[in-house]
Write an enzyme that holds these catalytic residues in place. Structure first.
Site, PDB file in Angstrom:
ATOM      1  N   GLU A 176       4.584  -4.744   7.218  1.00  0.00           N
ATOM      2  CA  GLU A 176       3.754  -3.697   7.845  1.00  0.00           C
ATOM      3  C   GLU A 176       4.136  -3.432   9.300  1.00  0.00           C
ATOM      4  O   GLU A 176       4.009  -2.310   9.785  1.00  0.00           O
ATOM      5  CB  GLU A 176       2.262  -4.085   7.781  1.00  0.00           C
ATOM      6  CG  GLU A 176       1.661  -4.060   6.384  1.00  0.00           C
ATOM      7  CD  GLU A 176       1.753  -5.393   5.672  1.00  0.00           C
ATOM      8  OE1 GLU A 176       2.596  -6.241   6.045  1.00  0.00           O
ATOM      9  OE2 GLU A 176       0.989  -5.588   4.710  1.00  0.00           O
ATOM     10  N   GLY A 219       0.613  -5.108   0.810  1.00  0.00           N
ATOM     11  CA  GLY A 219      -0.532  -5.256  -0.084  1.00  0.00           C
ATOM     12  C   GLY A 219      -0.166  -5.911  -1.416  1.00  0.00           C
ATOM     13  O   GLY A 219      -1.033  -6.480  -2.079  1.00  0.00           O
ATOM     14  N   ALA A 223       0.863  -1.179   0.000  1.00  0.00           N
ATOM     15  CA  ALA A 223       0.000   0.000   0.000  1.00  0.00           C
ATOM     16  C   ALA A 223       0.899   1.228   0.000  1.00  0.00           C
ATOM     17  O   ALA A 223       2.044   1.171   0.453  1.00  0.00           O
ATOM     18  CB  ALA A 223      -0.890  -0.023   1.237  1.00  0.00           C
ATOM     19  N   GLU A 236      -0.307  -9.525  -0.696  1.00  0.00           N
ATOM     20  CA  GLU A 236      -1.731  -9.834  -0.513  1.00  0.00           C
ATOM     21  C   GLU A 236      -2.451  -9.921  -1.866  1.00  0.00           C
ATOM     22  O   GLU A 236      -3.302 -10.781  -2.069  1.00  0.00           O
ATOM     23  CB  GLU A 236      -2.363  -8.776   0.405  1.00  0.00           C
ATOM     24  CG  GLU A 236      -1.805  -8.896   1.828  1.00  0.00           C
ATOM     25  CD  GLU A 236      -2.164  -7.725   2.722  1.00  0.00           C
ATOM     26  OE1 GLU A 236      -1.818  -6.584   2.360  1.00  0.00           O
ATOM     27  OE2 GLU A 236      -2.789  -7.938   3.773  1.00  0.00           O
TER      28      GLU A 236
END
Ligand code: CAA
Length: 259
Positions: free
Chosen positions: A133, A110, A65, A113
């Site tokens: 993260e 992300g 992200a 993911e």
């Protein structure tokens, strides 16, 4: 179709490229919203029979992200961003066609993911994987705490999520996170090769296989086993099943109608 930060090339085997190479293809709200839009179109386009997802440039698939964008978000913005990301990952898992992640570089946060929402992951030798993260005082927000242990087991998932270190493509293969590791220049050809094999199957059967495999992740075992029976029954009712079993008995190649 060319959306800002995304390149979509349609076809029987479609290619979706995350295109923010200067930010290592990091996912901001706009990119994730555009992903949702493209995926909705793909879902309704019966000409697309397989999808490959990759990152632009030679450094990253997706480095996570967008941290700069997140640094400006309120708590509510962060929650909404996570919800949006989850919807997109679920949309990929719910697509009726197979999806291959072609991981050409960093697949972090992300990005990992996103790769894990795909059915198969092909990796370049140069790729690196991780859920870093924790180093931002965050946790995975697009499904990593649930999909990673499912893919590689709890011990290794805890290591990646709680320590936050990256692993190499070789380790990712050993841990069963990726299906195959190839030289960087072979990544897209290999992904296309795999997609062509998938396109050569009955689309009806593939869709049922994908849905039943997903049930192993989203349902308790008993419900999942019942789901498989229903999915098997659905595949059994298809014209392709009649053709597939007949062709075997008649010692010829089947001709699929995808119905
Ligand atoms: N968000 C925003 N920008 C990013 C980014 C990210 N996730 N990752 C890299 N970039 C940017 C850098 O800021 C840099 O931009 P500038 O050139 O403008 O400074 C550019 O991409 C190149 O990156 P680096 O200079 O850092 O390249 P490097 O080779 O030194 O390091 C890296 C590469 C190890 C991937 C490093 O960039 C890095 O650690 N990135 C962050 C990875 C990360 O923590 N991802 C998880 C994000 S949180 C998340 O994803 C939450 C969730 O689950 C939804």
């Amino acid at each position: 179709m060319q959306l800002e930060d995304l390149i979509f090339e349609t076809g029987e085997i479609a290619l979706l490229t995350l295109n923010r190479p200067k930010a290592l293809n990091a996912l901001n709200r706009q990119v994730v919203e555009n992903l949702a839009r493209v995926l909705r179109d793909i879902r309704h386009d019966h000409a697309v029979r397989a999808l490959i997802v990759t990152g632009a440039g030679d450094r990253a698939f997706v480095a996570g992200a967008d941290i700069a964008a997140m640094s400006e978000m309120s708590a509510i913005d962060g929650l909404e961003f996570s919800r949006l990301g989850h919807r997109v990952m679920q949309t990929i898992e719910d697509l009726p066609i197979p999806v291959i992640a072609a991981v050409n570089g960093f697949a972090l946060g992300g990005g990992l993911e996103l790769a894990m929402a795909c059915d198969l992951i092909i990796s370049s030798e140069k790729a690196r994987f991780g859920q870093p993260e924790i180093n931002l005082a965050l946790i995975p927000g697009f499904g990593g705490t649930q999909r990673l242990p499912h893919r590689i087991g709890h011990a290794r998932a805890r290591e990646l999520i709680m320590i936050g270190d990256m692993i190499s493509a070789k380790t990712a293969l050993e841990w069963g996170l990726v299906n195959k590791v190839v030289a960087a220049e072979q990544l897209l050809p290999e992904a296309r090769n795999l997609a062509a094999k998938l396109v050569g199957k009955s689309g009806i059967a593939l869709r049922q296989a994908k849905a039943a495999l997903r049930a192993s992740f989203t349902m308790e075992e008993d419900a999942g086993l019942r789901f498989e029976q229903a999915a098997f029954g659905f595949a059994f009712s298809s014209a392709d099943r009649i053709e597939g079993t007949k062709a075997f008995v008649e010692k010829r190649d089947p001709k699929w109608q995808h119905k």
